[in-house]
Structures are given as C-alpha cells and as structure tokens.
Design a protein around this motif. Structure first.
Motif, mmCIF file in Angstrom:
data_model
loop_
_atom_site.group_PDB
_atom_site.id
_atom_site.type_symbol
_atom_site.label_atom_id
_atom_site.label_comp_id
_atom_site.label_asym_id
_atom_site.label_seq_id
_atom_site.Cartn_x
_atom_site.Cartn_y
_atom_site.Cartn_z
ATOM 1 N N SER A 155 0.872 -1.177 0.000
ATOM 2 C CA SER A 155 0.000 0.000 0.000
ATOM 3 C C SER A 155 0.904 1.221 0.000
ATOM 4 C CB SER A 155 -0.918 0.023 1.227
ATOM 5 O OG SER A 155 -0.168 0.252 2.400
ATOM 6 N N SER A 156 0.358 2.353 -0.380
ATOM 7 C CA SER A 156 1.149 3.579 -0.462
ATOM 8 C C SER A 156 1.678 4.001 0.901
ATOM 9 C CB SER A 156 0.308 4.711 -1.073
ATOM 10 O OG SER A 156 -0.872 4.909 -0.322
ATOM 11 N N SER A 157 1.009 3.555 1.980
ATOM 12 C CA SER A 157 1.461 3.926 3.316
ATOM 13 C C SER A 157 2.664 3.102 3.764
ATOM 14 C CB SER A 157 0.315 3.746 4.330
ATOM 15 O OG SER A 157 -0.076 2.385 4.392
ATOM 16 N N ILE A 158 2.879 1.931 3.130
ATOM 17 C CA ILE A 158 3.985 1.048 3.504
ATOM 18 C C ILE A 158 5.101 1.075 2.463
ATOM 19 C CG2 ILE A 158 4.628 -1.357 3.959
ATOM 20 C CD1 ILE A 158 1.824 -1.818 5.009
ATOM 21 N N VAL A 159 4.721 1.052 1.194
ATOM 22 C CA VAL A 159 5.698 0.997 0.101
ATOM 23 C C VAL A 159 5.840 2.380 -0.535
ATOM 24 C CG1 VAL A 159 6.316 -0.076 -2.076
ATOM 25 C CG2 VAL A 159 5.098 -1.404 -0.342
ATOM 26 N N HIS A 160 7.006 2.980 -0.363
ATOM 27 C CA HIS A 160 7.264 4.288 -0.954
ATOM 28 C C HIS A 160 8.298 4.134 -2.066
ATOM 29 C CE1 HIS A 160 8.490 8.484 -1.398
ATOM 30 N NE2 HIS A 160 7.385 8.805 -0.746
ATOM 31 N N PRO A 161 8.102 4.819 -3.205
ATOM 32 C CA PRO A 161 9.066 4.702 -4.307
ATOM 33 C C PRO A 161 10.506 4.964 -3.882
ATOM 34 C CG PRO A 161 7.115 5.840 -5.054
ATOM 35 C CD PRO A 161 6.949 5.649 -3.574
ATOM 36 N N ARG A 162 10.685 5.867 -2.940
ATOM 37 C CA ARG A 162 12.040 6.187 -2.466
ATOM 38 C C ARG A 162 12.738 4.938 -1.929
ATOM 39 N NH1 ARG A 162 10.637 9.723 0.904
ATOM 40 N NH2 ARG A 162 10.405 8.326 2.676
ATOM 41 N N LYS A 198 1.699 0.565 -10.683
ATOM 42 C CA LYS A 198 1.626 1.641 -11.683
ATOM 43 C C LYS A 198 2.430 2.859 -11.225
ATOM 44 C CE LYS A 198 -2.856 0.304 -13.619
ATOM 45 N NZ LYS A 198 -4.293 0.653 -13.780
ATOM 46 N N LYS A 199 2.348 3.160 -9.936
ATOM 47 C CA LYS A 199 3.083 4.295 -9.382
ATOM 48 C C LYS A 199 4.589 4.070 -9.487
ATOM 49 C CE LYS A 199 3.330 7.049 -5.123
ATOM 50 N NZ LYS A 199 2.791 7.167 -3.732
ATOM 51 N N LEU A 200 5.033 2.857 -9.190
ATOM 52 C CA LEU A 200 6.458 2.546 -9.242
ATOM 53 C C LEU A 200 6.988 2.495 -10.669
ATOM 54 C CD1 LEU A 200 6.619 -0.212 -6.464
ATOM 55 C CD2 LEU A 200 7.463 2.135 -6.309
ATOM 56 N N VAL A 201 6.185 1.972 -11.591
ATOM 57 C CA VAL A 201 6.584 1.945 -13.004
ATOM 58 C C VAL A 201 6.781 3.365 -13.515
ATOM 59 C CG1 VAL A 201 5.806 1.417 -15.345
ATOM 60 C CG2 VAL A 201 5.558 -0.294 -13.535
ATOM 61 N N LYS A 202 5.879 4.245 -13.150
ATOM 62 C CA LYS A 202 5.963 5.653 -13.559
ATOM 63 C C LYS A 202 7.214 6.309 -12.985
ATOM 64 C CE LYS A 202 3.272 9.943 -13.549
ATOM 65 N NZ LYS A 202 1.995 10.589 -13.113
ATOM 66 N N ILE A 207 13.235 8.212 -13.399
ATOM 67 C CA ILE A 207 14.625 8.187 -12.935
ATOM 68 C C ILE A 207 15.530 7.300 -13.798
ATOM 69 C CG2 ILE A 207 13.936 8.653 -10.561
ATOM 70 C CD1 ILE A 207 14.355 5.755 -9.886
ATOM 71 N N GLY A 208 14.955 6.608 -14.770
ATOM 72 C CA GLY A 208 15.763 5.839 -15.709
ATOM 73 C C GLY A 208 16.103 4.423 -15.270
ATOM 74 N N ILE A 209 15.323 3.857 -14.364
ATOM 75 C CA ILE A 209 15.500 2.452 -13.969
ATOM 76 C C ILE A 209 14.190 1.722 -14.262
ATOM 77 C CG2 ILE A 209 15.976 0.835 -12.082
ATOM 78 C CD1 ILE A 209 17.593 3.005 -10.720
ATOM 79 N N GLU A 210 14.201 0.887 -15.271
ATOM 80 C CA GLU A 210 12.972 0.236 -15.719
ATOM 81 C C GLU A 210 12.524 -0.885 -14.774
ATOM 82 O OE1 GLU A 210 11.229 -2.206 -19.613
ATOM 83 O OE2 GLU A 210 13.381 -1.821 -19.404
ATOM 84 N N ILE A 211 11.239 -0.915 -14.483
ATOM 85 C CA ILE A 211 10.651 -2.070 -13.802
ATOM 86 C C ILE A 211 10.160 -3.001 -14.900
ATOM 87 C CG2 ILE A 211 8.769 -2.911 -12.341
ATOM 88 C CD1 ILE A 211 8.931 -0.389 -10.741
ATOM 89 N N ILE A 212 10.819 -4.148 -15.032
ATOM 90 C CA ILE A 212 10.491 -5.017 -16.165
ATOM 91 C C ILE A 212 9.402 -6.045 -15.840
ATOM 92 C CG2 ILE A 212 12.717 -4.691 -17.274
ATOM 93 C CD1 ILE A 212 13.645 -7.327 -16.192
ATOM 94 N N ASP A 213 9.087 -6.211 -14.556
ATOM 95 C CA ASP A 213 7.995 -7.117 -14.196
ATOM 96 C C ASP A 213 7.685 -6.987 -12.713
ATOM 97 O OD1 ASP A 213 5.992 -9.016 -14.424
ATOM 98 O OD2 ASP A 213 7.269 -10.550 -15.330
ATOM 99 N N HIS A 214 6.536 -7.490 -12.356
ATOM 100 C CA HIS A 214 6.150 -7.628 -10.952
ATOM 101 C C HIS A 214 5.600 -9.039 -10.799
ATOM 102 C CE1 HIS A 214 3.786 -5.887 -7.254
ATOM 103 N NE2 HIS A 214 4.384 -7.036 -6.988
#
Length: 231
Positions: A155-162, A198-202, A207-214
């Motif tokens: 969830s956004s409260s636990i997993v932060h893109p940073r 979707k948030k992390l892929v964006k 920043i130039g690091i591709e998420i190629i799968d989940h």
C-alpha cells in the motif's frame, strides 16, 4: 529379572545408530530429518532421546516446512524444548534460509518471469505475511542483489518509491523486478498491488531504472504482471 529398557539416551544407542557417528561415517545426506535436527538440539529429556524429541517436533508441525516460520515460543510447546533449544532451532532455520538465498542469487541470469519466480519461490512461498523484495539487475540481466523493501502488504502507506529505488540507485541497477508474496495462496493482484505497481513503473521511467515485471508468489503458483498485460 528386569524388563527391557524402552528409552535410551543417544550414548546408549548402538554406535552405528548415533546421528553424529553416522554423519561422520556416511555423510549428512544419509541422516533423516529427525537425526539432523537432533544434532542441533543435542540432548533429549528424561523420557525421549534427542532424535525422538526432534521427531516429535516434526510430527507436530508437519515436517520441515512447518518449522520454517515458528517462533521460539511455539517451539517450546514441545516438552523438552526449552529456550536454548528453541533458539538453536530458530537460528538454524534462519541460517538455512540465508544460505539458500545466496545459492539462488549467485550469478543468476533473470530474463523471464519463470526465472524471477524460481529465484525467490523457495523462501517466499510459505511466508505468513506479505513481503516485498526487489531483484536488482545489471545491463546483462544478471542479479546484483535482492533486498527486502517492506513487510506487511503493498500500500502507499507502507511501500514508498524512495525505498524501492534507493538500493537500485546505490547499486547502479539497470532494471528491477518487483516480487512479493500472497500468504492466501491466491496470486490474483489486489487493488493496492495494481495501484502501487503503476506508481512505481511511472517513477522508474522518470529516474531511468525500468521495472520489467512484478511477480506475485502464492504457494506453488505465481503471477507475472508482464505476462498478464497489467503494466
């Protein structure tokens, strides 16, 4: 005339049947799970040898798989397993998991969802809470590292893109694969799974690091967001 003795200590067993001597003579692969566990707990109690005590543990919790996530308090429910023995067993299980993870990750090439799932399935399929890990890849899709990002669900409260990209940036990763588990055994993505992905892929594109799968691991099953067209 005294009756035959029904309970023996390890030292009273024939030398050929003692776990340590058997291991030294034949090798660890010839020992049963109970015998290997007995070597860790070392001693039994007044009624049971170490081997019998180990077998009691395995029987109660359904074999080695059942021991994997037990706390020391749960292990101590067996008569004869005190704090010291419970700590020894707990330490052994954790060390085994870490060694297994190192073997799986060393120089692995990950180029498809099956390889990504197999890399972490052994240690994540039976976890009792959701854990998010990230497979960091170099430009040749070789595994750099597999850090744990969070526990307790996506969830956004636990997993932060940073937090997801911090280690990837530090290790100069070219791409990453998200991997988390569903303790329910159902790999179907939740609304939070879809939203945070979707948030992390964006963020990765920025920043130039591709998420190629989940990858979602659920027991013996897995689901790939890429295969399902969920990106």
């Amino acid at each position: 005339m005294e009756g035959l003795k029904s309970n023996f200590t390890i030292k009273e067993l024939p030398a050929a049947e003692r776990p340590r001597e058997k291991l030294l003579r034949k090798g660890s692969k010839f020992l049963s799970n109970a015998e290997l566990l007995a070597l860790i707990i070392r001693t039994g109690n007044k009624e049971r040898t170490a081997v019998e005590l180990a077998q009691d543990l395995l029987n109660l919790y359904g074999g080695l798989k059942g021991l994997q996530d037990l706390s020391c308090e749960e292990l101590k429910k067996i008569n004869g397993i005190g704090t010291a023995k419970a700590a020894q067993i707990n330490a052994l299980i954790e060390l085994s998991c870490r060694i297994s993870a190192l073997k799986n990750q060393k120089n692995d090439l990950v180029s498809n969802p099956i390889q990504a799932a197999e890399l972490l399935a052994a240690e994540m399929r039976f976890l009792k809470q959701e854990v998010l890990r990230v497979i960091l890849l170099d430009v040749k899709n070789k595994v750099i590292s597999v850090p744990e990002i969070s526990r307790g669900g996506l969830s956004s409260s636990i997993v932060h893109p940073r937090e997801v990209f911090k280690e990837a940036i530090r290790r100069s990763s070219a791409a990453i694969i998200l991997v988390h588990n569903h303790p329910s055994g159902d790999p179907t993505p939740s609304a939070d799974d879809l939203s945070i992905t979707k948030k992390l892929v964006k963020t990765g594109k920025i920043i130039g690091i591709e998420i190629i799968d989940h990858i979602i691991i659920a027991g013996d099953k897995y689901l790939s967001f890429k295969e399902k067209g969920l990106f």
